[in-house]
Design a protein around this motif. Sequence first.
Motif, PDB file in Angstrom:
ATOM      1  N   TRP A   1       1.103  -0.875  -0.153  1.00  0.00           N
ATOM      2  CA  TRP A   1      -0.071   0.192  -0.358  1.00  0.00           C
ATOM      3  C   TRP A   1       0.342   0.841   0.090  1.00  0.00           C
ATOM      4  CZ3 TRP A   1      -5.542  -0.943   0.275  1.00  0.00           C
ATOM      5  CH2 TRP A   1      -5.432  -1.669  -0.170  1.00  0.00           C
ATOM      6  N   LEU A   2       0.684   2.515  -0.442  1.00  0.00           N
ATOM      7  CA  LEU A   2       1.085   3.940  -1.133  1.00  0.00           C
ATOM      8  C   LEU A   2       0.228   4.386   0.400  1.00  0.00           C
ATOM      9  CD1 LEU A   2       3.129   5.452  -1.654  1.00  0.00           C
ATOM     10  CD2 LEU A   2       0.993   6.594  -4.033  1.00  0.00           C
ATOM     11  N   VAL A   3       0.952   4.814   1.247  1.00  0.00           N
ATOM     12  CA  VAL A   3       0.384   5.705   2.167  1.00  0.00           C
ATOM     13  C   VAL A   3      -0.104   7.114   1.557  1.00  0.00           C
ATOM     14  CG1 VAL A   3       1.910   5.016   3.930  1.00  0.00           C
ATOM     15  CG2 VAL A   3       2.728   6.838   3.174  1.00  0.00           C
ATOM     16  N   GLN A   4      -1.234   7.472   2.460  1.00  0.00           N
ATOM     17  CA  GLN A   4      -2.137   8.657   1.904  1.00  0.00           C
ATOM     18  C   GLN A   4      -0.264  10.275   2.098  1.00  0.00           C
ATOM     19  OE1 GLN A   4      -4.944   9.921   4.339  1.00  0.00           O
ATOM     20  NE2 GLN A   4      -4.597  11.741   4.590  1.00  0.00           N
ATOM     21  N   ASP A   5       0.804   9.650   2.381  1.00  0.00           N
ATOM     22  CA  ASP A   5       0.940  10.980   1.791  1.00  0.00           C
ATOM     23  C   ASP A   5       2.231  10.645   1.160  1.00  0.00           C
ATOM     24  OD1 ASP A   5       0.305  12.596   4.542  1.00  0.00           O
ATOM     25  OD2 ASP A   5       1.931  11.941   5.823  1.00  0.00           O
ATOM     26  N   LYS A   6       1.948   9.246  -0.010  1.00  0.00           N
ATOM     27  CA  LYS A   6       2.828   9.241  -1.246  1.00  0.00           C
ATOM     28  C   LYS A   6       4.612   9.011  -0.343  1.00  0.00           C
ATOM     29  CE  LYS A   6      -1.487  10.003  -4.173  1.00  0.00           C
ATOM     30  NZ  LYS A   6      -2.046   9.373  -3.515  1.00  0.00           N
ATOM     31  N   ASP A   7       4.756   9.072   0.606  1.00  0.00           N
ATOM     32  CA  ASP A   7       5.918   9.062   0.949  1.00  0.00           C
ATOM     33  C   ASP A   7       6.635   7.399   1.343  1.00  0.00           C
ATOM     34  OD1 ASP A   7       4.907   9.319   3.481  1.00  0.00           O
ATOM     35  OD2 ASP A   7       6.085  10.787   4.176  1.00  0.00           O
ATOM     36  N   ALA A   8       5.409   6.732   1.692  1.00  0.00           N
ATOM     37  CA  ALA A   8       5.980   5.111   1.675  1.00  0.00           C
ATOM     38  C   ALA A   8       5.381   3.893   1.554  1.00  0.00           C
ATOM     39  CB  ALA A   8       6.581   5.625   3.618  1.00  0.00           C
ATOM     40  N   LYS A   9       5.517   2.715   1.449  1.00  0.00           N
ATOM     41  CA  LYS A   9       4.587   1.637   0.811  1.00  0.00           C
ATOM     42  C   LYS A   9       5.044   0.780   2.063  1.00  0.00           C
ATOM     43  CE  LYS A   9       5.313   2.767  -4.564  1.00  0.00           C
ATOM     44  NZ  LYS A   9       6.117   2.038  -5.288  1.00  0.00           N
ATOM     45  N   ILE A  10       4.083   0.845   2.980  1.00  0.00           N
ATOM     46  CA  ILE A  10       3.702  -0.673   3.070  1.00  0.00           C
ATOM     47  C   ILE A  10       3.341  -1.795   2.724  1.00  0.00           C
ATOM     48  CG2 ILE A  10       3.010  -1.096   5.597  1.00  0.00           C
ATOM     49  CD1 ILE A  10       4.580   0.947   5.727  1.00  0.00           C
ATOM     50  N   GLU A  11       4.691  -2.763   3.411  1.00  0.00           N
ATOM     51  CA  GLU A  11       3.168  -4.438   3.019  1.00  0.00           C
ATOM     52  C   GLU A  11       2.655  -5.061   4.473  1.00  0.00           C
ATOM     53  OE1 GLU A  11       4.603  -8.992   1.827  1.00  0.00           O
ATOM     54  OE2 GLU A  11       6.447  -7.633   2.451  1.00  0.00           O
ATOM     55  N   LEU A  12       1.180  -5.420   3.673  1.00  0.00           N
ATOM     56  CA  LEU A  12       0.454  -5.410   4.617  1.00  0.00           C
ATOM     57  C   LEU A  12       0.564  -7.560   4.605  1.00  0.00           C
ATOM     58  CD1 LEU A  12      -2.257  -3.366   5.069  1.00  0.00           C
ATOM     59  CD2 LEU A  12      -0.765  -3.398   6.775  1.00  0.00           C
ATOM     60  N   TYR A  13       1.060  -7.923   5.954  1.00  0.00           N
ATOM     61  CA  TYR A  13       0.491  -9.409   5.562  1.00  0.00           C
ATOM     62  C   TYR A  13       0.352 -10.007   6.492  1.00  0.00           C
ATOM     63  CZ  TYR A  13       5.132  -8.746   8.032  1.00  0.00           C
ATOM     64  OH  TYR A  13       6.428  -8.037   8.913  1.00  0.00           O
ATOM     65  N   LYS A  14       0.267 -11.341   6.767  1.00  0.00           N
ATOM     66  CA  LYS A  14      -0.106 -12.177   8.511  1.00  0.00           C
ATOM     67  C   LYS A  14       0.979 -12.401   9.426  1.00  0.00           C
ATOM     68  CE  LYS A  14      -5.303 -13.709   7.707  1.00  0.00           C
ATOM     69  NZ  LYS A  14      -5.858 -14.663   7.218  1.00  0.00           N
ATOM     70  N   THR A  15       0.878 -13.190  10.642  1.00  0.00           N
ATOM     71  CA  THR A  15       1.723 -13.386  11.020  1.00  0.00           C
ATOM     72  C   THR A  15       1.514 -14.442  11.393  1.00  0.00           C
ATOM     73  OG1 THR A  15       0.689 -13.163  13.054  1.00  0.00           O
ATOM     74  CG2 THR A  15       2.655 -11.577  12.960  1.00  0.00           C
ATOM     75  N   LYS A  16       3.019 -15.956  11.954  1.00  0.00           N
ATOM     76  CA  LYS A  16       2.061 -16.526  11.915  1.00  0.00           C
ATOM     77  C   LYS A  16       1.142 -17.199  12.759  1.00  0.00           C
ATOM     78  CE  LYS A  16       5.445 -17.706  15.347  1.00  0.00           C
ATOM     79  NZ  LYS A  16       6.349 -17.620  16.418  1.00  0.00           N
ATOM     80  N   ASP A  17       0.861 -16.462  14.029  1.00  0.00           N
ATOM     81  CA  ASP A  17      -0.349 -15.946  14.641  1.00  0.00           C
ATOM     82  C   ASP A  17      -1.817 -15.318  14.302  1.00  0.00           C
ATOM     83  OD1 ASP A  17       1.746 -17.412  16.490  1.00  0.00           O
ATOM     84  OD2 ASP A  17       1.966 -14.610  17.301  1.00  0.00           O
ATOM     85  N   GLY A  18      -1.973 -15.051  12.779  1.00  0.00           N
ATOM     86  CA  GLY A  18      -2.372 -14.871  11.978  1.00  0.00           C
ATOM     87  C   GLY A  18      -3.080 -13.303  12.708  1.00  0.00           C
ATOM     88  N   GLU A  19      -1.648 -12.429  13.302  1.00  0.00           N
ATOM     89  CA  GLU A  19      -1.601 -10.686  12.938  1.00  0.00           C
ATOM     90  C   GLU A  19      -1.399 -10.435  12.127  1.00  0.00           C
ATOM     91  OE1 GLU A  19       0.173 -10.132  17.271  1.00  0.00           O
ATOM     92  OE2 GLU A  19      -1.834 -10.743  18.036  1.00  0.00           O
ATOM     93  N   LEU A  20      -2.633  -9.111  12.096  1.00  0.00           N
ATOM     94  CA  LEU A  20      -1.813  -8.092  10.586  1.00  0.00           C
ATOM     95  C   LEU A  20      -0.594  -7.175  11.317  1.00  0.00           C
ATOM     96  CD1 LEU A  20      -2.509  -7.586   8.037  1.00  0.00           C
ATOM     97  CD2 LEU A  20      -3.882  -5.210   9.163  1.00  0.00           C
ATOM     98  N   GLN A  21       0.335  -7.166  10.031  1.00  0.00           N
ATOM     99  CA  GLN A  21       1.851  -6.600  10.627  1.00  0.00           C
ATOM    100  C   GLN A  21       2.188  -6.421   9.196  1.00  0.00           C
ATOM    101  OE1 GLN A  21       4.640  -8.665  13.010  1.00  0.00           O
ATOM    102  NE2 GLN A  21       5.809  -8.463  11.303  1.00  0.00           N
ATOM    103  N   GLY A  22       2.743  -5.116   9.238  1.00  0.00           N
ATOM    104  CA  GLY A  22       2.982  -3.891   8.131  1.00  0.00           C
ATOM    105  C   GLY A  22       4.495  -4.045   8.032  1.00  0.00           C
ATOM    106  N   LYS A  23       5.498  -3.676   6.650  1.00  0.00           N
ATOM    107  CA  LYS A  23       6.894  -3.563   7.285  1.00  0.00           C
ATOM    108  C   LYS A  23       6.839  -1.995   5.879  1.00  0.00           C
ATOM    109  CE  LYS A  23       9.012  -7.207   4.617  1.00  0.00           C
ATOM    110  NZ  LYS A  23       9.845  -7.762   4.623  1.00  0.00           N
ATOM    111  N   VAL A  24       7.861  -1.788   6.104  1.00  0.00           N
ATOM    112  CA  VAL A  24       8.506  -0.587   5.240  1.00  0.00           C
ATOM    113  C   VAL A  24       8.779  -1.512   4.411  1.00  0.00           C
ATOM    114  CG1 VAL A  24       9.144   1.688   4.659  1.00  0.00           C
ATOM    115  CG2 VAL A  24       7.997   1.923   6.604  1.00  0.00           C
TER     116      VAL A  24
END
Length: 144
Positions: free
Chosen positions: A35-58
Amino acid sequence: IKKIFMKKVLMILLVAFYAGINAFAANPDDVLGTWLVQDKDAKIELYKTKDGELQGKVVWHKIAGLKDVNNKDPKEHTKPVVGKIVVWNFKWDNEKGEWVDGNVYKEGKTYCGRIKMNADGTLYMKGNICNTFLGKSNTWTRVK
């Protein structure tokens, strides 16, 4: 005859309405991806952890080589922003159809928040200063 016709029409409308709700029911995996953040200065990848939680990194930042200089921990000041986990602990709430009770990190501050898909395919994120109602929302767009 008119009464019977009206009952049938009403029944058809109700069935169509409930079928429509189910067709548009939120799927927790809809938010996965980049995803491209609202300010358009970063992209974040959202994925699920092994525990099924949502996590994201730049995975990209407009300023190449940017370091996390605003972090409260001085040890983090020399670390790059790209690769940093900035979204974590989100749990799926089936009743609300959204990810809730998670954390978002931005420029040295951690916020509490929730994430859901908008009908237009964008991502809605609401972040609050934890334990308060103060905060703001962001809309992210999917990277194609």
